[in-house]
Design a protein around this motif. Structure first.
Motif, PDB file in Angstrom:
ATOM      1  N   UNK A 154       1.195   3.576   1.194  1.00 42.71           N
ATOM      2  CA  UNK A 154       1.564   4.094  -0.126  1.00 42.71           C
ATOM      3  C   UNK A 154       2.530   3.384  -1.013  1.00 42.71           C
ATOM      4  N   UNK A 155       3.483   3.004  -0.190  1.00 43.15           N
ATOM      5  CA  UNK A 155       4.853   2.172  -0.790  1.00 43.15           C
ATOM      6  C   UNK A 155       3.936   0.955  -1.668  1.00 43.15           C
ATOM      7  N   UNK A 156       3.202   0.310  -0.986  1.00 39.78           N
ATOM      8  CA  UNK A 156       2.532  -0.946  -1.717  1.00 39.78           C
ATOM      9  C   UNK A 156       2.040  -0.448  -3.115  1.00 39.78           C
TER      10      UNK A 156
ATOM     11  N   UNK B  71      -1.004 -10.804   6.908  1.00 39.45           N
ATOM     12  CA  UNK B  71      -0.010  -9.978   7.050  1.00 39.45           C
ATOM     13  C   UNK B  71       0.238  -9.199   5.756  1.00 39.45           C
ATOM     14  N   UNK B  72      -0.031  -7.622   5.522  1.00 45.40           N
ATOM     15  CA  UNK B  72       0.009  -7.110   4.310  1.00 45.40           C
ATOM     16  C   UNK B  72       1.489  -6.695   4.077  1.00 45.40           C
ATOM     17  N   UNK B  73       2.271  -6.603   4.959  1.00 47.69           N
ATOM     18  CA  UNK B  73       3.644  -6.416   4.757  1.00 47.69           C
ATOM     19  C   UNK B  73       4.598  -7.571   4.409  1.00 47.69           C
ATOM     20  N   UNK B  74       4.054  -8.638   4.827  1.00 47.64           N
ATOM     21  CA  UNK B  74       4.661  -9.942   4.187  1.00 47.64           C
ATOM     22  C   UNK B  74       4.321 -10.083   2.763  1.00 47.64           C
ATOM     23  N   UNK B  75       2.970  -9.897   2.175  1.00 49.43           N
ATOM     24  CA  UNK B  75       2.648  -9.925   1.204  1.00 49.43           C
ATOM     25  C   UNK B  75       3.364  -9.062   0.131  1.00 49.43           C
ATOM     26  N   UNK B  76       3.564  -8.015   0.772  1.00 45.89           N
ATOM     27  CA  UNK B  76       4.413  -6.808  -0.102  1.00 45.89           C
ATOM     28  C   UNK B  76       5.836  -7.189  -0.173  1.00 45.89           C
ATOM     29  N   UNK B  77       6.334  -7.528   0.953  1.00 44.34           N
ATOM     30  CA  UNK B  77       7.921  -8.315   0.953  1.00 44.34           C
ATOM     31  C   UNK B  77       8.014  -9.337  -0.135  1.00 44.34           C
ATOM     32  N   UNK B  78       7.180 -10.264  -0.081  1.00 40.20           N
ATOM     33  CA  UNK B  78       7.195 -11.299  -1.254  1.00 40.20           C
ATOM     34  C   UNK B  78       6.936 -11.002  -2.527  1.00 40.20           C
ATOM     35  N   UNK B  79       6.168  -9.861  -2.744  1.00 38.06           N
ATOM     36  CA  UNK B  79       5.881  -9.301  -4.186  1.00 38.06           C
ATOM     37  C   UNK B  79       7.137  -8.559  -4.382  1.00 38.06           C
ATOM     38  N   UNK B  80       7.839  -7.922  -3.777  1.00 40.81           N
ATOM     39  CA  UNK B  80       9.103  -7.263  -3.811  1.00 40.81           C
ATOM     40  C   UNK B  80      10.090  -8.321  -4.474  1.00 40.81           C
TER      41      UNK B  80
ATOM     42  N   UNK C 205       0.310 -10.342  -8.161  1.00 42.67           N
ATOM     43  CA  UNK C 205      -0.797 -10.712  -7.240  1.00 42.67           C
ATOM     44  C   UNK C 205      -0.444 -10.510  -6.030  1.00 42.67           C
ATOM     45  N   UNK C 206       0.959 -10.817  -5.429  1.00 47.41           N
ATOM     46  CA  UNK C 206       1.174 -10.497  -4.163  1.00 47.41           C
ATOM     47  C   UNK C 206       0.960  -9.053  -3.902  1.00 47.41           C
ATOM     48  N   UNK C 207       1.437  -8.151  -4.629  1.00 46.82           N
ATOM     49  CA  UNK C 207       1.106  -6.667  -4.159  1.00 46.82           C
ATOM     50  C   UNK C 207      -0.201  -6.346  -4.255  1.00 46.82           C
ATOM     51  N   UNK C 208      -0.991  -6.761  -5.165  1.00 47.37           N
ATOM     52  CA  UNK C 208      -2.535  -6.443  -5.125  1.00 47.37           C
ATOM     53  C   UNK C 208      -3.086  -7.140  -3.844  1.00 47.37           C
TER      54      UNK C 208
ATOM     55  N   UNK D 107      -2.121  -4.624  -1.046  1.00 44.80           N
ATOM     56  CA  UNK D 107      -3.037  -3.635  -1.197  1.00 44.80           C
ATOM     57  C   UNK D 107      -4.349  -3.669  -0.779  1.00 44.80           C
ATOM     58  N   UNK D 108      -4.862  -4.860  -1.026  1.00 43.29           N
ATOM     59  CA  UNK D 108      -6.294  -5.131  -0.333  1.00 43.29           C
ATOM     60  C   UNK D 108      -6.418  -5.252   1.157  1.00 43.29           C
ATOM     61  N   UNK D 109      -5.193  -5.726   1.619  1.00 44.14           N
ATOM     62  CA  UNK D 109      -5.138  -5.823   3.063  1.00 44.14           C
ATOM     63  C   UNK D 109      -4.978  -4.509   3.851  1.00 44.14           C
TER      64      UNK D 109
END
Length: 476
Positions: free
Chosen positions: A294-296, A259-268, A281-284, A287-289
């Motif tokens: 754009x926000x990622x 889940x890309x959104x969860x990785x983004x939220x964790x990165x934030x 690492x989480x934001x990368x 972005x890969x997923x």
């Protein structure tokens, strides 16, 4: 159950004693339908129709059973026959409208459901399904009105309360949405979706604590839903409990690791805890997923910039712009990074595009002025510097005008019309094009009996903001 079997035996006996009575077959058909014996029910209703083919309600009954048998074509034919025999048959219009809605034939569904509501405005179901069709056609305001009529007739209608809440929320009426969601939760306390929707509304209003309680209930009711757990993490993020937010996001990712959104939220969350390498690492991963988010890319760019990796940050800002070409903030931040890298021409180009997309950003004009000055363009730098100062001055004036207008409203509500007018004039002095101040001044002047002056203020307000129309005059 005992009464049901008794009723079935009595109905079967009735059809044996009166085999040519359509009503006995109809009653038996309904009882069989209730018991789940759909095929037998259809047989009894068809026999009733053979005996009295012009009874519209028999065709409607058969149509409802055929829907259960997943035979929509035959069901539609029966509903249509009922309407041919009795064009003002509200129930048949309702049933055919619901069927067409389920088949995605929205225009025909709308016609039948609107007719059903007109013929029987006291049926909450008609209002509910007509609202669903209107929502599907993008007529949100009309759908809200139908749902409001529905819950007024039947407050204990959880699906209607929930649907109303969602539409109100999307229309920006979040407080009203919360009322509807509260009703849905009250009616269905074991429904995790209802708690989740209420939690999201709380989150939207900034009530992180309220949101946490609702998301916790949703997770308790459905612990394998990563979306609920992710929302719980977002609520903890809102109340600045970063450690718990990180824990919730990590738990959600165990359920949905892709889940890309969860990785983004964790990165934030990690970024907010200043754990920048882990955040990157989480934001990368996000972005890969999902490279199109754009926000990622933007958040990853900001994080890399904070780490001093200007080149990688610029690439992420470019990726954000590629995903969202009108992303003014990404152009501005890219221009700022390129300025720090000494790539002044590219920085100026990015900043000019940011200004084209968002011309009222004082900071962007000021930064471009600095870049142009470094490029030796003193005239261009002076022009941008002046533009930035004018915008900043205008925004300061707008803030002062907002404060004065609100103060004037409060004074007017207490009966101090003179004081209110003074505040509205002060607002206009701070920001001559502040439409709300002209409008409120018009209202106050009308209360003083100065009709011509009031009309002039209403005219100015409407020119500045066509949505502002004068309130109706009070009849003497």
């Amino acid at each position: 159950k005992k009464d049901f079997h008794g009723a079935l035996r009595e109905s079967q006996e009735a059809t044996r004693l009166a085999p040519n009575d359509s009503e006995t077959h109809r009653t038996l058909g309904r009882i069989l339908d209730f018991s789940g014996e759909v095929v037998s029910a259809i047989g009894e209703l068809r026999r009733a129709i053979e005996l009295e083919p012009r009874r519209a309600e028999l065709h409607d009954d058969l149509g409802t059973v055929l829907v259960q048998k997943s035979d929509p074509q035959s069901a539609a034919a029966e509903f249509s026959e009922a309407l041919r025999l009795q064009p003002d048959f509200a129930q048949a219009h309702f049933h055919l409208g619901v069927l067409r809605y389920q088949e995605k034939f929205m225009e025909e569904a709308a016609q039948h459901l609107q007719t059903a509501v007109q013929l029987n405005s006291a049926d909450p179901g008609g209002h509910y399904y007509f609202a669903q069709v209107l929502k599907g056609k993008g007529e949100t305001d009309a759908a809200i009105r139908e749902l409001q009529d529905c819950v007024a007739l039947k407050p204990a209608y959880p699906d209607a309360q929930n649907s109303l809440g969602l539409l109100l929320q999307h229309s920006g009426e979040v407080e009203q949405a919360i009322k509807a969601f509260r009703q849905a939760v009250k009616l269905q306390p074991e429904n995790p979706d209802a708690h989740n929707n209420l939690g999201l509304a709380f989150l939207q209003t900034g009530d992180g604590s309220g949101a946490i309680a609702e998301f916790q209930t949703a997770v308790h009711l459905r612990p394998d839903d990563s979306g609920y757990q992710g929302n719980l993490g977002a609520a903890y993020l809102q109340v600045a409990d970063f450690d718990t937010a990180i824990s919730e996001f990590e738990g959600a990712l165990k359920l949905s690791p892709q889940d890309a959104t969860l990785h983004y939220d964790l990165g934030l969350a990690l970024k907010l805890k200043d754990k920048l390498p882990e955040a990157v690492a989480e934001l990368h991963q996000a972005a890969e997923l999902d490279p199109g988010q754009a926000d990622v890319h933007y958040t990853l760019g900001v994080t890399l910039w904070q780490q001093g990796d200007f080149a990688a940050a610029a690439e992420e800002f470019r990726a954000a712009i590629h995903a969202k070409p009108d992303y003014a903030e990404a152009y501005y931040t890219l221009g700022t990074v390129l300025k720090q890298e000494g790539e002044l021409q590219d920085a100026a180009a990015a900043l000019r595009e940011a200004i084209r997309l968002q011309p009222d950003s004082a900071g962007t004009h000021t930064t471009l002025a600095t870049v142009l000055r470094q490029l030796g363009d003193a005239q261009g730098a002076a022009a941008e510097s002046r533009a930035g100062m004018e915008i900043a001055k205008q925004k300061t004036g707008d803030q002062a005008a907002l404060f004065a207008t609100n103060s004037g409203r409060r004074l007017r509500n207490t009966g101090d019309i003179e004081g209110a007018i003074s505040q509205f004039h002060a607002a206009i002095s701070s920001s001559p094009n502040y439409a709300a101040a002209h409008f409120e001044l018009g209202v106050a002047l009308r209360q003083q009996g100065k009709s011509e002056e009031a009309q002039e203020e209403f005219r100015k307000a409407a020119e500045l903001d066509p949505r502002l129309t004068p309130p109706p005059s009070r009849k003497k």
